[in-house]
Design an enzyme around this catalytic site. Structure first.
Site, PDB file in Angstrom:
ATOM      1  NE  ARG A   1      -6.772 -30.524  45.282  1.00 25.79           N
ATOM      2  CZ  ARG A   1      -5.600 -31.131  45.289  1.00 25.79           C
ATOM      3  NH1 ARG A   1      -5.464 -32.360  44.869  1.00 25.79           N
ATOM      4  NH2 ARG A   1      -4.501 -30.499  45.704  1.00 25.79           N
TER       5      ARG A   1
ATOM      6  CD  GLU B   1       0.460 -26.804  42.670  1.00 27.91           C
ATOM      7  OE1 GLU B   1       0.256 -27.242  43.814  1.00 27.91           O
ATOM      8  OE2 GLU B   1       1.396 -27.197  41.946  1.00 27.91           O
ATOM      9  CG  ASP B   2      -3.646 -26.802  44.506  1.00 26.34           C
ATOM     10  OD1 ASP B   2      -3.067 -27.901  44.582  1.00 26.34           O
ATOM     11  OD2 ASP B   2      -3.579 -25.946  45.389  1.00 26.34           O
TER      12      ASP B   2
ATOM     13  CG  ASP C   1       4.164 -30.179  42.624  1.00 26.67           C
ATOM     14  OD1 ASP C   1       5.155 -30.925  42.503  1.00 26.67           O
ATOM     15  OD2 ASP C   1       3.896 -29.569  43.669  1.00 26.67           O
ATOM     16  CG  ASP C   2      -1.661 -30.763  42.955  1.00 24.65           C
ATOM     17  OD1 ASP C   2      -1.183 -30.351  44.017  1.00 24.65           O
ATOM     18  OD2 ASP C   2      -2.193 -30.013  42.117  1.00 24.65           O
TER      19      ASP C   2
ATOM     20  CG  ASN D   1      -0.968 -29.633  52.437  1.00 24.14           C
ATOM     21  OD1 ASN D   1      -1.741 -29.175  51.618  1.00 24.14           O
ATOM     22  ND2 ASN D   1       0.209 -30.141  52.093  1.00 24.14           N
TER      23      ASN D   1
ATOM     24  CE  LYS E   1       3.598 -26.485  45.482  1.00 23.11           C
ATOM     25  NZ  LYS E   1       2.844 -27.376  44.618  1.00 23.11           N
TER      26      LYS E   1
ATOM     27  CE1 TYR F   1       2.286 -23.305  47.951  1.00 24.35           C
ATOM     28  CE2 TYR F   1       2.676 -25.459  48.938  1.00 24.35           C
ATOM     29  CZ  TYR F   1       2.095 -24.678  47.949  1.00 24.35           C
ATOM     30  OH  TYR F   1       1.337 -25.268  46.977  1.00 24.35           O
TER      31      TYR F   1
END
Length: 556
Positions: free
Chosen positions: A147, A236-237, A259-260, A408, A165, A92
């Site tokens: 993103r 996600e993202d 999750d973000d 990150n 993930k 990851y």
């Protein structure tokens, strides 16, 4: 019985490679397709170790592990579980970011579901294809690739994130990998480099927007609900304009969370709770500056607000303890381009006008000097944003500042932990989004905790499944955060750690799963069960990477 050896060898969930027994080789027609030696899992792991060490660079190691994952689930997850601390940065962040950037150039074989907009009328067929010859799916992680980490729009290259993930759902949370599905919604890309790359594997089109985008997502969610009842969907993202909106639209239509937004908030809150305990300052006194007022930053503010309310602070006052700074400075009501989801944290300009420059902007340095925060959090993807001036100002007001540059991959972090410790003479307590080793300053060793959502989502997923929850409530996320903080113990005379070591992550997931499942029952979004029943169901949901005997019923 017709030999099915080749089929077994191409099924990542059933393949044992050289560990197939003699009886299994007899039964499934495997003789001659494998070397004659029957090996144990431990012997196979030695070979994997040697091949991993021989792989060139972090991206080469990542590609090797992906190939292993696609070939033999048990072997991959046993290796990852046993070497989690070492392999996490490869599987990851930060290496997955590079893998996503290079996705179309390093593509090897199928893994996951690609739902492209030109196929929008065939989504049920696409999902059926992905589910064929496998059992039910319990967890889906989906992205549209817009993103990715702090790297921006990577189109279908974003598939690396759901795959990564879900690998952690299994290695840390004990979710059966055959019951997981990574998905990318291919709605185009604004990345000109990808659009002009002859090797790009996605739909060569500018990104879908507005109603076309929403209708496409709606169709996917409806199809998933119909084909996978009881599934947990992790968003996600997604870009800021979509993340909060899609979560609110769908979180009661399908059991889902982002999750973000929510995972980041839960683990960050746990880290701050632990940090405040280490400083000796009561949590109810907490003042926080959050840099990055997007969906993640606002999510953190909301979780911290709820935590302060639980400590007895009035809701309005708890909100005022969280100061949000974005690209135009502190959020206040005279700025343009403010978003509805930011509303609770927008200040009255008259309150902060004395801090503003000639354009009406209140800069981070002035916010920190005015607020004297106990915690400074970065979720911007802008490296170097926490300057020496900002950090020294914070340290001048706070004996032990909590500094969390969480962006990150590593080059996107708002500050380097070495610099933060140097600027504060070693008094700062630092946590980062990516992995950093311990740092020695003078004669003191400092632990740099990785404030990683890894502590949240694997256990959350297992708890949701064990409870048979129909929603992920805010209280369930708060329970996850509390459980994480409770697992962190700091001993006198030892370096302060905001979170347990990564090697403890599976044990943290166990605690989170129980807490989440218990809260789901309390919230009425899961069937009533006793504490003992919940504990039993959480334990039963734990998949262990070990070879199991294969019988005809499993392979017919």
């Amino acid at each position: 019985m017709t030999p099915i050896g080749r089929t077994l060898l191409t099924n990542r969930y059933l393949n044992k490679g050289t560990a197939f027994t003699v009886d299994e080789r007899d039964q499934f027609g495997l003789h001659g397709l494998l070397p004659p030696i029957v090996e144990s899992l431990d012997t196979q792991l030695q070979r994997v170790r040697a091949a991993f060490d021989a792989a060139h660079g972090d991206l080469g190691k990542h590609i090797f592990l992906r190939a292993l994952q696609q070939n033999n689930s048990v072997l991959f997850y046993r290796f990852l579980h046993d070497q989690l601390d070492e392999l996490l940065p490869i599987v990851y962040t930060p290496t997955v970011g590079l893998a996503c950037e290079q996705w179309s150039r390093t593509y090897r074989r199928e893994h996951g579901l690609y739902v492209s907009y030109p196929d929008r009328h065939r989504i049920p067929e696409l999902l059926t294809n992905a589910l064929r010859n496998r059992g039910p799916v319990d967890v889906v992680v989906v992205t549209d690739g817009e993103r990715i980490l702090g790297l921006g729009d990577l189109g279908v290259g974003g598939m690396g994130i759901p795959i990564g993930k879900l690998a952690l759902y299994t290695a840390v949370g004990g979710i059966d990998p055959s019951r997981t599905l990574p998905v990318v919604l291919d709605v185009g890309t604004e990345n000109d480099q990808l659009l002009s790359d002859p090797l790009y594997l996605g739909w060569r089109h500018r990104r879908l927007r507005d109603d076309d985008y929403d209708n496409f997502v709606m169709t996917f969610v409806d199809t998933l609900r119909a084909h996978c009842p009881g599934v947990l969907l992790q968003w996600e993202d997604l870009a800021q304009r979509n993340a909060t909106r899609l979560l609110e639209q769908h979180r009661e239509r399908i059991c889902s969370f982002n999750d973000d937004i929510q995972g980041t908030a839960a683990v960050t809150t746990a880290a701050i709770v632990t940090g405040m305990k280490a400083t000796g300052i009561p949590l109810r006194h907490l003042r926080t500056v959050i840099v990055g007022a997007g969906s993640a930053g606002v999510g953190i503010a909301r979780q911290l607000t709820a935590t302060l309310v639980a400590e007895g602070i009035a809701p309005d006052e708890a909100k005022r303890r969280c100061w949000l700074v974005d690209r135009d400075g502190l959020l206040h009501d005279q700025l343009s381009n403010l978003q509805p989801f930011q509303a609770d944290y927008i200040r009255d300009y008259n309150e902060v006008a004395h801090l503003a420059d000639e354009r009406g902007r209140v800069h981070l340095t002035d916010v920190v000097g005015h607020v004297a925060p106990h915690a400074l959090i970065g979720v911007t993807g802008q490296p170097g944003l926490f300057t020496e001036e900002v950090v020294r100002s914070m340290a001048s007001h706070t004996k032990r500042p909590i500094v969390l540059p969480l962006s990150n991959p590593t080059p996107r972090a708002e500050a380097n932990p070495c610099d933060v410790l140097a600027w504060t003479n070693g008094t700062a307590i630092v946590g980062t989004g990516s992995t950093f080793g311990d740092i020695t300053l003078g004669n003191e060793r400092h632990t740099i905790s990785q404030v990683n959502n890894l502590y949240v989502f694997p256990g959350l997923g297992r708890g949701v499944l064990a409870a048979e929850a129909t929603q992920v409530t805010d209280a369930m996320l708060a329970a996850a955060s509390t459980a994480i903080a409770a697992t962190t113990e700091n001993q006198p005379g030892q370096p302060v750690s905001l979170l347990p070591p990564i090697t403890y992550a599976p044990a943290v997931a166990e605690a989170v799963a129980f807490a989440v499942a218990t809260q789901a029952v309390r919230d009425g979004v899961a069937p009533p069960r006793s504490t003992d029943e919940i504990a039993t169901r959480v334990h039963q949901r734990h998949w262990i990477p070990e070879y199991r005997p294969l019988g005809p019923a499993e392979n017919s």
